[in-house]
Design a protein around this motif. Structure first.
Motif, PDB file in Angstrom:
ATOM      1  N   TYR A  28     -87.960 -67.441  54.535  1.00 19.31           N
ATOM      2  CA  TYR A  28     -86.747 -66.911  55.132  1.00 19.31           C
ATOM      3  C   TYR A  28     -86.419 -65.581  54.460  1.00 19.31           C
ATOM      4  CZ  TYR A  28     -85.647 -71.433  57.339  1.00 19.31           C
ATOM      5  OH  TYR A  28     -85.677 -72.571  58.104  1.00 19.31           O
ATOM      6  N   PHE A  32     -86.788 -65.925  50.563  1.00 21.90           N
ATOM      7  CA  PHE A  32     -86.760 -67.293  50.072  1.00 21.90           C
ATOM      8  C   PHE A  32     -87.913 -68.091  50.661  1.00 21.90           C
ATOM      9  CE2 PHE A  32     -82.753 -67.364  47.866  1.00 21.90           C
ATOM     10  CZ  PHE A  32     -81.980 -66.417  48.502  1.00 21.90           C
ATOM     11  N   PHE A  59     -85.411 -75.046  48.648  1.00 19.20           N
ATOM     12  CA  PHE A  59     -85.589 -73.609  48.546  1.00 19.20           C
ATOM     13  C   PHE A  59     -86.003 -73.195  47.134  1.00 19.20           C
ATOM     14  CE2 PHE A  59     -84.179 -71.664  52.481  1.00 19.20           C
ATOM     15  CZ  PHE A  59     -83.527 -72.716  53.113  1.00 19.20           C
ATOM     16  N   GLY A  60     -86.800 -72.130  47.080  1.00 14.50           N
ATOM     17  CA  GLY A  60     -87.054 -71.474  45.817  1.00 14.50           C
ATOM     18  C   GLY A  60     -85.866 -70.616  45.430  1.00 14.50           C
ATOM     19  N   ALA A  61     -85.938 -70.027  44.254  1.00 15.15           N
ATOM     20  CA  ALA A  61     -84.822 -69.248  43.718  1.00 15.15           C
ATOM     21  C   ALA A  61     -84.659 -67.899  44.398  1.00 15.15           C
ATOM     22  CB  ALA A  61     -84.999 -69.051  42.217  1.00 15.15           C
ATOM     23  N   GLY A  62     -85.681 -67.485  45.144  1.00 16.91           N
ATOM     24  CA  GLY A  62     -85.593 -66.211  45.850  1.00 16.91           C
ATOM     25  C   GLY A  62     -86.245 -65.083  45.085  1.00 16.91           C
TER      26      GLY A  62
END
Lengths: 113, 116
Positions: A36, A90, A103-106
């Protein structure tokens, strides 16, 4: 339990240079994988997804990601970035049979002229 | 995909008050989700809201603090109750759209909440 690791919190790059945003996940079952993008002061937009079939998936704006099951990775790449690609990206994973996205941390991609 | 709108887009609230966030979808969907994105952090799922049943909350989130309504297949609300500055976040709703092989979540634009 599922987890998603985005190895780089920030990636600075010059315009027209290539970029790779890394994503690794942990899961013992089959997974669906997503990238995303969140532009400044906006919500999340789906960039691309891997569900099954070809391990290489592409977006309409030149990004691609490759699912590597042996390395449990889903890295995002673009051969030549634009200023407009500046955003937060993300990576997310979903185990088959479950609705929950993890989700990952971005990774903040900053494209400089 | 689907067109998802949220109201308000942003708000500044005093501690101790409550805010109700609305999420509207342009098509009927079975599953809706509420996420929180704290400043500089990733998204965390608060709860899953299915029409006709009570919301399912994730660990660390409770109904008294984040009551959710899901009166029909196109609408949901999330209330942030008895707010404190720690509740300052972006709150996003998402919906699940059925696909050929699996369902995909699409997100609304988010509600940026600041609690003073």
């Amino acid at each position: 339990a599922q987890s998603v690791t985005q190895l780089d919190s920030q990636v600075p790059v010059f315009e027209e240079a290539p970029v790779e945003l890394r994503c690794n996940y942990s899961s013992s079952v089959s997974v669906y994988l997503f990238w995303y993008v969140q532009y400044p002061n906006q919500g999340l937009q789906l960039l691309l997804k891997y569900l099954s079939g070809s391990t290489l998936v592409e977006s309409i704006n030149g990004f691609e990601a490759e699912f590597n099951k042996s390395q449990t990775s889903f890295h995002l790449r673009k051969p030549s970035v634009h200023i407009s690609d500046t955003a937060e990206y993300f990576c997310a994973v979903r185990e088959g049979g479950y609705n929950k996205l993890i989700f990952g941390a971005g990774t903040r991609l900053a494209v400089h002229p | 995909s689907a067109v998802i709108s949220q109201k308000p887009s942003r708000d500044i609230c005093q501690r101790g008050t409550s805010l109700t966030i609305q999420c509207q979808v342009d098509s009927q969907v079975t599953m809706m989700f509420w996420y929180r994105q704290q400043p500089g952090q990733s998204l965390t799922l608060i709860a899953t809201a299915n029409q006709g049943s009570e919301a399912t909350y994730e660990s660390g989130f409770v109904i008294d603090k984040f009551p959710i309504s899901r009166p029909n297949l196109t609408f949901s609300t999330l209330t942030v109750s008895n707010m404190s500055p720690e509740d300052s976040s972006i709150y996003l709703c998402s919906v699940e759209i059925a696909g050929a092989s699996t369902d995909t979540q699409y997100f609304g634009p988010g509600t940026r909440l600041t609690v003073l």
